[in-house]
Motif scaffolding. Sequence first.
Motif, PDB file in Angstrom:
ATOM      1  N   UNK A 104     -13.626  11.999 -14.071  1.00  0.00           N
ATOM      2  CA  UNK A 104     -14.622  10.994 -13.715  1.00  0.00           C
ATOM      3  C   UNK A 104     -14.095   9.568 -13.873  1.00  0.00           C
ATOM      4  N   UNK A 105     -13.026   9.415 -14.637  1.00  0.00           N
ATOM      5  CA  UNK A 105     -12.440   8.088 -14.845  1.00  0.00           C
ATOM      6  C   UNK A 105     -11.525   7.656 -13.700  1.00  0.00           C
ATOM      7  N   UNK A 106     -11.151   8.600 -12.833  1.00  0.00           N
ATOM      8  CA  UNK A 106     -10.117   8.314 -11.833  1.00  0.00           C
ATOM      9  C   UNK A 106     -10.411   7.107 -10.940  1.00  0.00           C
ATOM     10  N   UNK A 107     -11.654   6.929 -10.430  1.00  0.00           N
ATOM     11  CA  UNK A 107     -11.873   5.750  -9.580  1.00  0.00           C
ATOM     12  C   UNK A 107     -11.545   4.440 -10.274  1.00  0.00           C
ATOM     13  N   UNK A 108     -11.754   4.388 -11.583  1.00  0.00           N
ATOM     14  CA  UNK A 108     -11.444   3.174 -12.334  1.00  0.00           C
ATOM     15  C   UNK A 108      -9.958   3.109 -12.691  1.00  0.00           C
ATOM     16  N   UNK A 109      -9.388   4.266 -13.023  1.00  0.00           N
ATOM     17  CA  UNK A 109      -7.959   4.315 -13.347  1.00  0.00           C
ATOM     18  C   UNK A 109      -7.114   3.871 -12.158  1.00  0.00           C
ATOM     19  N   UNK A 151      -4.191  13.487  -8.019  1.00  0.00           N
ATOM     20  CA  UNK A 151      -4.636  12.157  -7.600  1.00  0.00           C
ATOM     21  C   UNK A 151      -3.693  11.067  -8.094  1.00  0.00           C
ATOM     22  N   UNK A 152      -3.164  11.222  -9.302  1.00  0.00           N
ATOM     23  CA  UNK A 152      -2.182  10.259  -9.807  1.00  0.00           C
ATOM     24  C   UNK A 152      -0.932  10.242  -8.933  1.00  0.00           C
ATOM     25  N   UNK A 153      -0.474  11.428  -8.514  1.00  0.00           N
ATOM     26  CA  UNK A 153       0.724  11.506  -7.689  1.00  0.00           C
ATOM     27  C   UNK A 153       0.457  11.022  -6.261  1.00  0.00           C
ATOM     28  N   UNK A 229      -1.129  21.707  -3.585  1.00  0.00           N
ATOM     29  CA  UNK A 229      -1.112  20.285  -3.909  1.00  0.00           C
ATOM     30  C   UNK A 229       0.296  19.716  -3.787  1.00  0.00           C
ATOM     31  N   UNK A 230       1.287  20.451  -4.278  1.00  0.00           N
ATOM     32  CA  UNK A 230       2.661  19.962  -4.187  1.00  0.00           C
ATOM     33  C   UNK A 230       3.135  19.904  -2.737  1.00  0.00           C
ATOM     34  N   UNK A 231       2.759  20.903  -1.960  1.00  0.00           N
ATOM     35  CA  UNK A 231       3.110  20.890  -0.541  1.00  0.00           C
ATOM     36  C   UNK A 231       2.440  19.709   0.159  1.00  0.00           C
ATOM     37  N   UNK A 232       1.182  19.466  -0.188  1.00  0.00           N
ATOM     38  CA  UNK A 232       0.474  18.344   0.407  1.00  0.00           C
ATOM     39  C   UNK A 232       1.105  17.006   0.064  1.00  0.00           C
ATOM     40  N   UNK A 233       1.591  16.877  -1.162  1.00  0.00           N
ATOM     41  CA  UNK A 233       2.240  15.636  -1.568  1.00  0.00           C
ATOM     42  C   UNK A 233       3.513  15.383  -0.760  1.00  0.00           C
TER      43      UNK A 233
END
Length: 262
Positions: A104-109, A151-153, A229-233
């Motif tokens: 839930x913190x991601x939008x702010x992070x 999301x961080x990556x 996720x890794x393939x998508x990145x």
Amino acid sequence: MGGRQSRALADVGERDAPTLYGFDDPVRGLAEDLGGPHLLLADEAADVRPAGEFLEHLAAVAPETVRPWLADHVVRLAAAGPCALGALLRLSAAGALDPAGARLLLPHVLARPPAGTPAEEASLTRRMAASWAGNFPVAARDGDWLLVVEELLKDTVDLGHAGYLAYETARRRAHAGHEAFPELTEMLQREWAARLPEHDITGLLREVVVTVHRADGGPFRWARPARNAMEGLLHRDTEAPVSRSWSAYIDLDEVRVMDAKF
């Protein structure tokens, strides 16, 4: 919360927590007494100690008490500003937030830092979130943990591309105006100030590998989403409309753990 009161609260243990302030829910009682999210932080002039310190302590001695309340209020608290967000990230590192709460913190992070933020502070919230992800117990990692890392990556990939796009835009503008071309390194340092450092990027990739291929042989229910996720990145990076990307600087062999492969 005054200094003497906060020192007394430091002695609160698991058996004391249920009756703190005379409330069945001690954290709700604490919140009503504090009156606002800004009091997650210290106010030295008023002899007010940060509630964050008490919440960290309560998370250690009675986590089932603090986690539900904090998860319900984390969005409102995070909106109080970068200092409150930093306090919440420290609470996450102390175990007061589970992966669903940290998500839930991601939008702010991932928000771009305000103009004028010193370069050494621009990536602070991203680095704190990456540290939380890397130190979260492997056996407790789940789909929400994976989404935080993903999301961080993705943010790292996007900021990397944005830096080169900004350079190409400035270069075309300089060419059209018969001006000197901008200096690439200087521009990337500015554009990438908020971006995760390379060692954090490699660290997160490695953590995904050791999560899917646990040392104790335990299963990870989200192994397929992790691979996707890794393939998508990789697709997100290599198919971008810029010629240089973050993977040019991160050797994928570095994130192999023994013979573990995706």
